[in-house]
Design an enzyme around this catalytic site. Structure first.
Site, PDB file in Angstrom:
ATOM      1  N   GLY A  83       0.911  -0.992  -0.149  1.00  0.00           N
ATOM      2  CA  GLY A  83       0.002   0.035  -0.280  1.00  0.00           C
ATOM      3  C   GLY A  83       0.812   1.148   0.094  1.00  0.00           C
ATOM      4  N   GLY A 129      11.926   8.543 -13.318  1.00  0.00           N
ATOM      5  CA  GLY A 129      12.303   6.991 -13.546  1.00  0.00           C
ATOM      6  C   GLY A 129      13.878   6.608 -13.053  1.00  0.00           C
ATOM      7  CB  ALA A 154      10.948   2.137  -7.178  1.00  0.00           C
ATOM      8  CG  ASP A 202       4.910   3.872  -2.687  1.00  0.00           C
ATOM      9  OD1 ASP A 202       4.366   4.991  -3.068  1.00  0.00           O
ATOM     10  OD2 ASP A 202       4.518   2.739  -2.818  1.00  0.00           O
TER      11      ASP A 202
END
Length: 315
Positions: free
Chosen positions: A33, A226, A255, A257
């Site tokens: 989450g 990215g 990644a 988060d």
């Protein structure tokens, strides 16, 4: 309390070694989450975090609380919903394709969160409130809760960080724009990805996006690009901070988060924006090097060693 956040956390199932669920039986269960990922990352770095949600009275809800409690996160006010189930998701990785995520979260316990659930003291005691765009997509009552928390944060002087986390499997882009742009305009720290900004602004060029962010009146934006790095936009200036090279990516989910948590940790420690972004990049690099959303997250000591370029074995 340093950080307060709220949202839906699910139990995520995935196969080992990118195997197809159709042809294989063994699966790996983990907790996933956006808000709880950020909570776990911040807690591992030594921050005091409170996380709120609703979970079902089922093994999945208990697993979520077990995981968050193990990291010292305050879950004391999480509501155990006896009528609705904890959400679930299945994550299918393919070696040559993007990861496919299938949700089982409609009418979940977390989608029943509402303004009646919030306690004003949670906001008053927090230095920073972290919000994602996933929560308002879950239901009307969840959207109302988000805007209520924003109003309380403004009233009591808490900073608001906002990651749009656009999930087009949960709502259409037009509806997302109607909700997410007003939230972005009220936040103090905006954490979109480059592609998310293209979707929200309908713009392609970085310079145009930068002007759009200025028009929205956002004090500080960290736009992730990215594996390339991230842009810092503040007061009409822009700075690019490259990311760290990861030689072997195991699982890219989580990644963003991890990056958000690393940056917010640095921000709360009053590090420069550039150094905070590097912390975000480092946390993201740790996560994509391991399976699951949070298994690879670093401790404060590990993050420091990585940023200092330490190598070799600790004996």
């Amino acid at each position: 309390m340093n950080v307060f956040t709220f949202g839906e956390t699910m139990v995520s199932f995935s196969t080992e070694n990118n195997q197809s669920i159709i042809q294989h039986d063994e699966v790996f269960a983990s907790v996933a989450g956006a808000e709880s990922n950020v909570s776990i990352a911040l807690a591992r770095l030594g921050n005091k975090v409170k996380w709120f949600s609703r979970v079902g009275q089922d093994p999945f809800g208990r697993k979520i609380l077990y995981e968050l409690n193990a990291h010292g996160i305050d879950t004391s006010d999480v509501i155990i919903d006896t009528e609705h189930s904890t959400g679930m998701m299945f994550k299918q990785k393919k070696e040559l394709l993007d990861t496919e995520v299938t949700y089982y979260r409609e009418k979940s316990a977390a989608s029943r969160m509402s303004v009646e659930d919030i306690c004003v003291d949670w906001v008053k005691e927090a230095k920073l409130i972290h919000i994602t765009g996933i929560t308002p997509s879950l239901s009307k009552s969840c959207s109302e809760l988000v805007f209520k928390v924003i109003d309380l944060a403004k009233e009591y002087g808490a900073l608001i960080s906002f990651d749009p986390n656009i999930r087009l499997k949960l709502w259409g882009i037009d509806q997302a724009r109607e909700v997410l742009i007003p939230i972005a305009k009220q936040c103090d720290i905006f954490l979109p990805g480059k592609n998310e900004m293209k979707l929200l602004s309908k713009l392609e060029k970085r310079q145009d996006i930068e002007r759009c962010l200025s028009d929205w009146g956002i004090p500080l934006t960290i736009m992730k690009d990215g594996e390339n790095g991230a842009w810092i936009f503040e007061n009409g200036t822009s700075v690019f901070v490259p990311s760290f090279e990861v030689k072997h990516v195991v699982d890219e989910i989580g990644a963003g988060d991890a990056f958000a948590a690393g940056f917010l940790h640095g921000y709360l420690q009053k590090e420069s924006h550039e150094d905070s972004v590097r912390m975000g990049h480092a946390c993201a690099a740790f996560v994509v090097s391991s399976k699951g959303d949070t298994d690879g997250l670093p401790t404060k000591q590990e993050l420091t060693r990585f940023l200092e370029g330490a190598h070799g074995t600790i004996r």
